[in-house]
Design a protein around this motif. Sequence first.
Motif, PDB file in Angstrom:
ATOM      1  N   ILE A 277       0.844  -1.190   0.000  1.00 28.15           N
ATOM      2  CA  ILE A 277       0.000   0.000   0.000  1.00 28.15           C
ATOM      3  C   ILE A 277       0.884   1.246   0.000  1.00 28.15           C
ATOM      4  CG2 ILE A 277      -1.893   1.189   1.209  1.00 28.15           C
ATOM      5  CD1 ILE A 277      -2.511  -1.749   0.515  1.00 28.15           C
ATOM      6  N   GLY A 278       0.497   2.237  -0.793  1.00 30.59           N
ATOM      7  CA  GLY A 278       1.196   3.524  -0.758  1.00 30.59           C
ATOM      8  C   GLY A 278       0.216   4.619  -0.382  1.00 30.59           C
ATOM      9  N   THR A 279       0.559   5.429   0.625  1.00 29.43           N
ATOM     10  CA  THR A 279      -0.348   6.506   1.054  1.00 29.43           C
ATOM     11  C   THR A 279       0.377   7.847   0.925  1.00 29.43           C
ATOM     12  OG1 THR A 279       0.331   6.686   3.368  1.00 29.43           O
ATOM     13  CG2 THR A 279      -1.245   4.928   2.820  1.00 29.43           C
ATOM     14  N   VAL A 280      -0.351   8.915   1.208  1.00 34.06           N
ATOM     15  CA  VAL A 280       0.250  10.250   1.112  1.00 34.06           C
ATOM     16  C   VAL A 280       1.461  10.381   2.026  1.00 34.06           C
ATOM     17  CG1 VAL A 280      -1.232  11.309   2.891  1.00 34.06           C
ATOM     18  CG2 VAL A 280      -0.288  12.726   1.057  1.00 34.06           C
ATOM     19  N   GLU A 281       1.429   9.653   3.148  1.00 32.18           N
ATOM     20  CA  GLU A 281       2.548   9.764   4.087  1.00 32.18           C
ATOM     21  C   GLU A 281       3.840   9.224   3.486  1.00 32.18           C
ATOM     22  OE1 GLU A 281      -0.479   8.613   4.963  1.00 32.18           O
ATOM     23  OE2 GLU A 281      -1.141   9.587   6.834  1.00 32.18           O
ATOM     24  N   GLY A 282       3.727   8.439   2.405  1.00 29.90           N
ATOM     25  CA  GLY A 282       4.919   7.857   1.798  1.00 29.90           C
ATOM     26  C   GLY A 282       5.404   8.597   0.560  1.00 29.90           C
ATOM     27  N   ILE A 283       4.808   9.717   0.244  1.00 27.24           N
ATOM     28  CA  ILE A 283       5.175  10.409  -0.998  1.00 27.24           C
ATOM     29  C   ILE A 283       6.514  11.131  -0.879  1.00 27.24           C
ATOM     30  CG2 ILE A 283       4.539  12.279  -2.559  1.00 27.24           C
ATOM     31  CD1 ILE A 283       1.716  11.480  -2.406  1.00 27.24           C
ATOM     32  N   ALA A 284       6.721  11.814   0.244  1.00 27.94           N
ATOM     33  CA  ALA A 284       7.999  12.503   0.441  1.00 27.94           C
ATOM     34  C   ALA A 284       9.076  11.481   0.786  1.00 27.94           C
ATOM     35  CB  ALA A 284       7.869  13.524   1.562  1.00 27.94           C
ATOM     36  N   GLU A 285      10.315  11.790   0.389  1.00 34.08           N
ATOM     37  CA  GLU A 285      11.400  10.898   0.782  1.00 34.08           C
ATOM     38  C   GLU A 285      12.139  11.554   1.932  1.00 34.08           C
ATOM     39  OE1 GLU A 285      13.679   8.973  -2.077  1.00 34.08           O
ATOM     40  OE2 GLU A 285      12.002   8.703  -3.467  1.00 34.08           O
ATOM     41  N   GLY A 286      11.847  11.101   3.129  1.00 30.54           N
ATOM     42  CA  GLY A 286      12.419  11.738   4.309  1.00 30.54           C
ATOM     43  C   GLY A 286      11.963  13.184   4.372  1.00 30.54           C
ATOM     44  N   GLU A 287      12.935  14.092   4.451  1.00 34.00           N
ATOM     45  CA  GLU A 287      12.570  15.508   4.538  1.00 34.00           C
ATOM     46  C   GLU A 287      12.353  16.123   3.160  1.00 34.00           C
ATOM     47  OE1 GLU A 287      15.383  17.687   6.839  1.00 34.00           O
ATOM     48  OE2 GLU A 287      14.979  16.529   8.655  1.00 34.00           O
ATOM     49  N   THR A 288      12.690  15.366   2.132  1.00 33.93           N
ATOM     50  CA  THR A 288      12.578  15.929   0.782  1.00 33.93           C
ATOM     51  C   THR A 288      11.184  15.696   0.221  1.00 33.93           C
ATOM     52  OG1 THR A 288      14.880  15.275   0.503  1.00 33.93           O
ATOM     53  CG2 THR A 288      13.705  16.003  -1.482  1.00 33.93           C
ATOM     54  N   LEU A 289      10.510  16.782  -0.025  1.00 33.75           N
ATOM     55  CA  LEU A 289       9.172  16.666  -0.588  1.00 33.75           C
ATOM     56  C   LEU A 289       9.240  16.199  -2.032  1.00 33.75           C
ATOM     57  CD1 LEU A 289       7.410  19.945   0.676  1.00 33.75           C
ATOM     58  CD2 LEU A 289       7.233  17.631   1.625  1.00 33.75           C
ATOM     59  N   HIS A 290       8.219  15.472  -2.440  1.00 32.39           N
ATOM     60  CA  HIS A 290       8.061  15.138  -3.857  1.00 32.39           C
ATOM     61  C   HIS A 290       7.805  16.448  -4.605  1.00 32.39           C
ATOM     62  CE1 HIS A 290       6.009  13.664  -7.485  1.00 32.39           C
ATOM     63  NE2 HIS A 290       6.624  12.506  -7.264  1.00 32.39           N
ATOM     64  N   PRO A 291       8.289  16.562  -5.860  1.00 37.25           N
ATOM     65  CA  PRO A 291       8.068  17.811  -6.597  1.00 37.25           C
ATOM     66  C   PRO A 291       6.605  18.244  -6.647  1.00 37.25           C
ATOM     67  CG  PRO A 291       9.548  16.360  -7.825  1.00 37.25           C
ATOM     68  CD  PRO A 291       9.114  15.601  -6.610  1.00 37.25           C
ATOM     69  N   LEU A 292       5.684  17.289  -6.666  1.00 34.71           N
ATOM     70  CA  LEU A 292       4.266  17.655  -6.661  1.00 34.71           C
ATOM     71  C   LEU A 292       3.893  18.384  -5.363  1.00 34.71           C
ATOM     72  CD1 LEU A 292       2.505  14.483  -8.104  1.00 34.71           C
ATOM     73  CD2 LEU A 292       2.161  16.813  -8.959  1.00 34.71           C
ATOM     74  N   GLN A 293       4.395  17.858  -4.254  1.00 32.06           N
ATOM     75  CA  GLN A 293       4.082  18.480  -2.959  1.00 32.06           C
ATOM     76  C   GLN A 293       4.623  19.899  -2.906  1.00 32.06           C
ATOM     77  OE1 GLN A 293       6.006  15.225  -0.746  1.00 32.06           O
ATOM     78  NE2 GLN A 293       4.054  14.876   0.321  1.00 32.06           N
ATOM     79  N   GLN A 294       5.850  20.059  -3.379  1.00 31.09           N
ATOM     80  CA  GLN A 294       6.475  21.373  -3.407  1.00 31.09           C
ATOM     81  C   GLN A 294       5.659  22.341  -4.254  1.00 31.09           C
ATOM     82  OE1 GLN A 294       9.375  21.735  -1.501  1.00 31.09           O
ATOM     83  NE2 GLN A 294       8.751  23.864  -1.804  1.00 31.09           N
ATOM     84  N   LYS A 295       5.273  21.857  -5.412  1.00 35.29           N
ATOM     85  CA  LYS A 295       4.559  22.712  -6.365  1.00 35.29           C
ATOM     86  C   LYS A 295       3.152  23.050  -5.862  1.00 35.29           C
ATOM     87  CE  LYS A 295       6.287  23.198 -10.130  1.00 35.29           C
ATOM     88  NZ  LYS A 295       7.397  24.116 -10.466  1.00 35.29           N
ATOM     89  N   PHE A 296       2.527  22.119  -5.175  1.00 30.60           N
ATOM     90  CA  PHE A 296       1.189  22.409  -4.637  1.00 30.60           C
ATOM     91  C   PHE A 296       1.250  23.551  -3.613  1.00 30.60           C
ATOM     92  CE2 PHE A 296      -2.470  19.432  -5.525  1.00 30.60           C
ATOM     93  CZ  PHE A 296      -1.963  18.983  -6.730  1.00 30.60           C
ATOM     94  N   ILE A 297       2.302  23.572  -2.809  1.00 27.29           N
ATOM     95  CA  ILE A 297       2.443  24.666  -1.830  1.00 27.29           C
ATOM     96  C   ILE A 297       2.693  25.975  -2.577  1.00 27.29           C
ATOM     97  CG2 ILE A 297       3.814  25.584   0.070  1.00 27.29           C
ATOM     98  CD1 ILE A 297       4.490  22.722   0.881  1.00 27.29           C
ATOM     99  N   GLU A 298       3.643  25.911  -3.511  1.00 27.53           N
ATOM    100  CA  GLU A 298       4.043  27.106  -4.260  1.00 27.53           C
ATOM    101  C   GLU A 298       2.874  27.721  -5.044  1.00 27.53           C
ATOM    102  OE1 GLU A 298       7.111  27.131  -7.673  1.00 27.53           O
ATOM    103  OE2 GLU A 298       7.998  26.025  -5.993  1.00 27.53           O
TER     104      GLU A 298
END
Lengths: 755, 159
Positions: free
Chosen positions: B74-95
């Motif tokens: 199973i993959g959930t939202v909690e597994g999208i970032a790699e450690g402290e590094t956000l996935h580019p999608l997460q970064q872009k959604f904030i931006e």
Amino acid sequence: MALDDQKGGFKFIGTRPNRPDGLDKVTGRARFGADAHASGMLHAAILRSPHAHARIKKIDTSRAEAAKGVKAIVTRADFTQSLQPAPGMKGENWNILENVMAGDTALYDGHAVAAVAATSALAAKDALKLIEVEYEPLPHVTDVDKAMQADAPVIREGVAAGTVPKGLHPNVAGYHESGHGDVEAGFAEADLVVEDHFVTEATHQGYIEPHACLAQLGADGKGELWCCTQGHWNVQKVCAALLDLETSQLRVTASEIGGGFGGKTAVFIEPVALALSRKANRPVKLVMSRAEVFRATGPTSSTSMDVKIGMKKDGTITAAQGVFRLQGGAFPGAPADMTAMCAFAPYALKNVHQIGYDVMTNRPKQAAYRAPGSPMAAFGVESVIDELCNQLGLDPLDTRLKNASHEGTKASYGPKFQRIGLVETLEAAKAHPHYTAPLKPGQGRGISCGFWFNHGGETAVSLALSEDGTVQLAVGTPDIGGSRASMALMAAEVLGVPYDNIRVIIADTASLGYNEISHGSRVTYASGLATIKAAEDAVKKLCARAAAKWGIPEDAVKWEDGCAVPSGPNAGEFPPMPIAEITRKMGATGGPICGHFEATPEGAGVSFATHIVDSEVDPETGKTSVVRYTVVQDAGKAIHPTYVEGQFQGGAAQGIGWALNEEYIYGEDGRLQNPLFLDYRIPVASDLPMIDTVIVEVPNPGHPYGVRGVGETSICPPLAAIANAVSAAAGVRMRQLPMSPPRILEALEKQAGDG
Amino acid sequence: MSMIHVNTKVNGDEAEFLCDPRETLLDVLRDQLNLTGSKEGCGTGDCGACSVTLDGRLVCSCLVLAVEAEGHEIGTVEGIAEGETLHPLQQKFIEYAALQCGICTPGILVAAKSLLEKNPDPTESEVRYWLAGNLCRCTGYDKIIRAVMDTAKDMREAS
């Protein structure tokens, strides 16, 4: 500082930094209503009436009480007995109680009649099936026009407010009438008078997060409540009244909120969870299902409206009148007054008259939905103006410009407008390339104006400085769409510290004075104003510390770019003293430095918008597509322009759903037939185009930076703008919402038959 | 009713739980594994707020029974970032402010990531249709679509 001095002089206001809670929201870390747990926690479920109207003769909970895992069951007997019904809105706490848990009568399909707390969510749901309720079904009515007819069943006697004229059906709970001039004389002056009847269906706010809470209430009367709400002080006050608690003994913490749009200004499940917790002496979590949200929380009113407008050949409106009947569910409170007052507000009219009826039916208690009442009124009024323009061969934008309200206009609802920006939005719309872009065959263009009052309301904000010169800002208005970012920007502007040095929290009810609900587009205006004042209060104290250090008078120190600096001819020469230098020593120089502000700001500036829509109608299927959409709205001053755009776009999208597809569908049996997102279909990504935005900034004199609320006005024009576009594309006037494919086909067929 | 023992993997870590056969995967993720990032907006597969991946396939976890997770990843939202590094999608959604209230965001991020893994160069229509199962009531989707399109562009340029 005067507004003109501020112009262009901002360092932070108008920039677009990342929101402070962005990381939490993209990682799944943010905690919403249903995300809280407590040790020993029970799960609750609510039993709801399957009848639209029925006397509750008996509730037998004995089998459910004996079921495995069941720890408590509550009915109306477990709430206060001290509230009494009263006419109009005077008995509102009794109304809320009656809605939260039915008394002797179930008033609508989905009305709560009992609730269970058990060791698991499944056990609670299983136990509901064991509660035996004996109902005696009563005649019901769900349609607003039918509910006003003489033979309609009476929902409840004695509800009518004192303002309701004699002789109306007891289901008419409220009445509003206003206007000025002589409409009959005005109609006589007109070259053309158009009068038409319009109908809109009830729509739901459609927030994606169902209502949820976690409650703990002990025998000592002390309680803790976590819930998703637009206003936790209101929840505190209402729950205390419904459960005979002392208000201050119940601490309410607002979770992150997964959308509200007005629908989370009301209280539904929190008192039930608290009552269960008190009875079971355990924490209780209560989460609504989607079907419960649709059946038992507030949709907006459905309406039946008559609008009549007279116009001269040159486009001057000579008179306008409207009658607005709002269906508000089984309780008083539908926004008939606001609907009527908003209806003609965009126009400077010599003769105007409006009437609103608040009508009860066997449906859930309506709740606020983004500018309550205004979108429906605009649908009727702006459709008639469109029809007048069509018949007189006038440009719809120029005609609106000709009649537009401006500073000094006596508003249709009474007061004189201060500085307002309607003309500016119309001029910006006219200048926008969208307005003159060519249309393809089968497409139509519509425009509409919209108006909303906006609101101030009770507000308290507190700001504390840390020793390192960073800032903790506590506000009391739940952040529904990025308001923490705008609060931090306003605090940064005053304090001159970096945006990132400010931590904004939504404080619980024990930590600040009363904060009114996040409603009326008031957050950026009122909490923003309070944030600015609280920061100024802190700045004053910072300057005093610097003055003491330098041995000069306090008024000889001013604040610049995050530093105290000497000011004036006799202040002496001192190097700027940065905030961190002052805060580092604050313990020894007089103690903690905080700023705070408490007030009821009353200068929320009204706001206007103009929308342009292109639509395309498929004559074979009746399906409508919105192919281009432009929102032009006066924001006063956009603190964080990206989130202002977001409000514009969101309002437009909700308006598109309302106009084209969304509706509460009741069967003959009075039951809601579409209580799921599958059948109550809100717009999905593939339904919509990009939504272009133009932010107009005509400063509100009532806010230090000129802010006007932006959240609600954006949903006022879409119903009419889309109806005008669809009517143009289909070649037939659409007078009923939603303009779903069957309704459009019916209109097309009727027109072909008439032709 | 007797409980069923299930072995599974969530975001790369082994996880086991006991569940009622009526419980959904979403119930277990949220209530037992404390992964509350996945949200229940409808419970009927219409809103997509509970979107997760099951062996890499995008599903609504409210429509998957918890027992069906046996032996799957199973993959959930909690597994999208790699450690402290956000996935580019997460970064872009904030931006891009591609979220307002944020309740739909976890599901949309899981769904969008799944799209970009299949189709690194989607058209606007493709993004809109892929995300048509994820309801957002706040944004009108405009900024979400732009964030996904722009992330795709960045990721193509970076690869």
